[in-house]
Design an enzyme around this catalytic site. Structure first.
Site, PDB file in Angstrom:
ATOM      1  N   SER A  81       0.855  -1.193   0.000  1.00  0.00           N
ATOM      2  CA  SER A  81       0.000   0.000   0.000  1.00  0.00           C
ATOM      3  C   SER A  81       0.887   1.236   0.000  1.00  0.00           C
ATOM      4  CB  SER A  81      -0.862  -0.023   1.272  1.00  0.00           C
ATOM      5  OG  SER A  81      -1.338   1.260   1.597  1.00  0.00           O
ATOM      6  N   TYR A 138      -1.832  -0.445  10.554  1.00  0.00           N
ATOM      7  CA  TYR A 138      -2.001  -0.887   9.157  1.00  0.00           C
ATOM      8  C   TYR A 138      -0.738  -0.589   8.349  1.00  0.00           C
ATOM      9  CZ  TYR A 138      -4.017  -1.032   4.420  1.00  0.00           C
ATOM     10  OH  TYR A 138      -4.265  -1.297   3.097  1.00  0.00           O
TER      11      TYR A 138
HETATM   12  N1  LIG Z   1      -8.909  -0.629  -1.094  1.00  0.00           N
HETATM   13  C1  LIG Z   1      -7.857   0.164  -1.021  1.00  0.00           C
HETATM   14  O1  LIG Z   1      -7.985   1.401  -1.151  1.00  0.00           O
HETATM   15  C2  LIG Z   1      -6.471  -0.408  -0.830  1.00  0.00           C
HETATM   16  C3  LIG Z   1      -5.376   0.458  -0.944  1.00  0.00           C
HETATM   17  C4  LIG Z   1      -4.081  -0.041  -0.780  1.00  0.00           C
HETATM   18  C5  LIG Z   1      -3.906  -1.376  -0.479  1.00  0.00           C
HETATM   19  N2  LIG Z   1      -4.975  -2.199  -0.373  1.00  0.00           N
HETATM   20  C6  LIG Z   1      -4.735  -3.600  -0.036  1.00  0.00           C
HETATM   21  O2  LIG Z   1      -5.346  -4.430  -0.997  1.00  0.00           O
HETATM   22  C7  LIG Z   1      -5.763  -5.661  -0.373  1.00  0.00           C
HETATM   23  C8  LIG Z   1      -7.230  -5.895  -0.669  1.00  0.00           C
HETATM   24  O3  LIG Z   1      -7.988  -4.861  -0.070  1.00  0.00           O
HETATM   25  P1  LIG Z   1      -9.514  -4.628  -0.435  1.00  0.00           P
HETATM   26  O4  LIG Z   1      -9.706  -3.181  -0.420  1.00  0.00           O
HETATM   27  O5  LIG Z   1      -9.864  -5.437  -1.616  1.00  0.00           O
HETATM   28  O6  LIG Z   1     -10.214  -5.233   0.878  1.00  0.00           O
HETATM   29  P2  LIG Z   1     -11.689  -5.838   1.072  1.00  0.00           P
HETATM   30  O7  LIG Z   1     -12.061  -5.501   2.473  1.00  0.00           O
HETATM   31  O8  LIG Z   1     -12.594  -5.425  -0.010  1.00  0.00           O
HETATM   32  O9  LIG Z   1     -11.438  -7.405   0.943  1.00  0.00           O
HETATM   33  C9  LIG Z   1     -10.637  -8.065   1.880  1.00  0.00           C
HETATM   34  C10 LIG Z   1     -11.041  -9.523   1.935  1.00  0.00           C
HETATM   35  O10 LIG Z   1     -10.172 -10.138   2.900  1.00  0.00           O
HETATM   36  C11 LIG Z   1     -10.958 -10.962   3.734  1.00  0.00           C
HETATM   37  N3  LIG Z   1     -10.276 -11.117   5.029  1.00  0.00           N
HETATM   38  C12 LIG Z   1     -10.115 -10.187   6.006  1.00  0.00           C
HETATM   39  N4  LIG Z   1      -9.471 -10.723   7.060  1.00  0.00           N
HETATM   40  C13 LIG Z   1      -9.198 -12.015   6.727  1.00  0.00           C
HETATM   41  C14 LIG Z   1      -8.563 -13.077   7.394  1.00  0.00           C
HETATM   42  N5  LIG Z   1      -8.074 -12.950   8.641  1.00  0.00           N
HETATM   43  N6  LIG Z   1      -8.438 -14.268   6.759  1.00  0.00           N
HETATM   44  C15 LIG Z   1      -8.946 -14.422   5.508  1.00  0.00           C
HETATM   45  N7  LIG Z   1      -9.590 -13.464   4.838  1.00  0.00           N
HETATM   46  C16 LIG Z   1      -9.710 -12.265   5.442  1.00  0.00           C
HETATM   47  C17 LIG Z   1     -12.300 -10.260   3.843  1.00  0.00           C
HETATM   48  O11 LIG Z   1     -13.328 -11.157   4.255  1.00  0.00           O
HETATM   49  C18 LIG Z   1     -12.482  -9.747   2.422  1.00  0.00           C
HETATM   50  O12 LIG Z   1     -13.111 -10.715   1.603  1.00  0.00           O
HETATM   51  C19 LIG Z   1      -5.462  -5.479   1.110  1.00  0.00           C
HETATM   52  O13 LIG Z   1      -4.245  -6.128   1.407  1.00  0.00           O
HETATM   53  C20 LIG Z   1      -5.331  -4.000   1.300  1.00  0.00           C
HETATM   54  O14 LIG Z   1      -4.490  -3.656   2.368  1.00  0.00           O
HETATM   55  C21 LIG Z   1      -6.267  -1.753  -0.541  1.00  0.00           C
END
Ligand SMILES: NC(=O)c1ccc[n+]([C@@H]2O[C@H](COP(=O)([O-])OP(=O)(O)OC[C@H]3O[C@@H](n4cnc5c(N)ncnc54)[C@H](O)[C@@H]3O)[C@@H](O)[C@H]2O)c1
Length: 267
Positions: free
Chosen positions: A149, A164
């Site tokens: 991120s 985070y």
């Molecule tokens: N959305 C953003 O703006 C953003 C920005 C930078 C980085 N990211 C990174 O991208 C990745 C995906 O993020 P997203 O926005 O798609 O998140 P999201 O919340 O839409 O999806 C995350 C998924 O992970 C699952 N999850 C959470 N804890 C878990 C656990 N302990 N074991 C198994 N599954 C688990 C949730 O049930 C969900 O299905 C993450 O690593 C996040 O840090 C996201």
């Protein structure tokens, strides 16, 4: 070393943690459309199964939806045993599972700190560990992509993202170390750096009534003028999982609309 490539007749097995929602789900559906075999690992059992069913409809050779909390080694090990028995050795892994529990460090309960580290950093370590074990057991190459991120590189002006951000900095370091350790075996390890992306996690710490205002403010600050849709970072992940990136390892593919390129001082 046995070669499994995008061109092989043999379908690739791609494992996605947190694959039931957001960017992980978008990666699942993209890989499905390419005819891969998919394993969706998620703590949400029902959503994992629904996404696996959707993957088959989109073209996946086969798909498993497995309940797995990535913070627990026995669950991750069991999931990779099922994948090994049903789909064979994994070729690709995308570690997407993460949570974002905010708060200033002097107020943050240690339990919350541990919860964030368990899911994001330990979960990434455990998924990589068991994926690499299976790749080595089968003596196959592979491609691992971990979700980092912008917060792994810079502090967000809004503040309160210490736990985070620490996990994302840790994941970025882990990616570089694993890339070096497993390059001799043809296992590539890279990170994707999504920017602000329209997912549940993006808004998890924002009251519902504030979301439209925050979206407008963010859109003004992001050089490309908008947030990403989950399919956009997913395309970057799919490329890193493919043979098109065959000489890329230890790198970060930034897909953030220009956030990290921009300094906050404007005069
Ligand atoms: N959305 C953003 O703006 C953003 C920005 C930078 C980085 N990211 C990174 O991208 C990745 C995906 O993020 P997203 O926005 O798609 O998140 P999201 O919340 O839409 O999806 C995350 C998924 O992970 C699952 N999850 C959470 N804890 C878990 C656990 N302990 N074991 C198994 N599954 C688990 C949730 O049930 C969900 O299905 C993450 O690593 C996040 O840090 C996201």
């Amino acid at each position: 070393m046995r070669r499994i490539t995008s061109d092989s007749k043999e379908a690739r097995t791609i494992v996605v943690t947190g694959g039931a929602d957001g960017i992980g789900r978008a990666v699942v559906l993209l890989c499905a459309a390419r005819g891969d075999q998919i394993a969706v690992l998620d703590k949400n059992a029902e959503a994992a199964k629904t996404t696996a069913d959707e993957a088959v409809k989109r073209g996946a050779k086969s798909a498993l939806g497995l309940v797995c909390d990535v913070g627990f080694e026995e669950q991750v090990e069991k999931a990779f045993e099922i994948i090994w028995n049903k789909l064979g050795a994994p070729y690709g892994l995308f570690t997407s599972a993460a949570i974002d529990l905010g708060g200033l460090i002097h107020e943050l309960p240690a339990a919350t700190w541990h919860q964030v580290l368990d899911t994001n950093l330990n979960g990434t370590f455990l998924a990589c560990k068991h994926a690499i074990r299976r790749m080595r057991q089968a003596d196959v190459p592979g491609s691992i992509v971990c979700a980092s991120s912008p917060t792994g590189f810079v502090a967000l002006a809004a503040g309160g993202t210490g736990a985070y951000s620490a996990t994302k900095g840790g994941i970025s370091s882990l990616v570089r170390c694993m890339a070096i350790d497993y390059a001799p075996y043809g296992i590539r390890v890279n990170a994707v750096v999504p920017g602000a992306t329209e997912t549940r996690l993006m808004w998890s710490n924002v009251p519902a009534e504030d979301i439209p205002r925050m979206r407008r403010v963010l859109s003004k600050e992001i050089p490309l003028g908008r947030l990403a849709q989950p399919e956009e970072p997913a395309q970057a992940v799919a490329w890193l999982l493919s043979e098109e990136s065959s000489y890329v390892t230890g790198s970060h593919l930034i897909c953030d609309g220009g956030i990290l390129a921009k300094a906050s001082i404007s005069t």
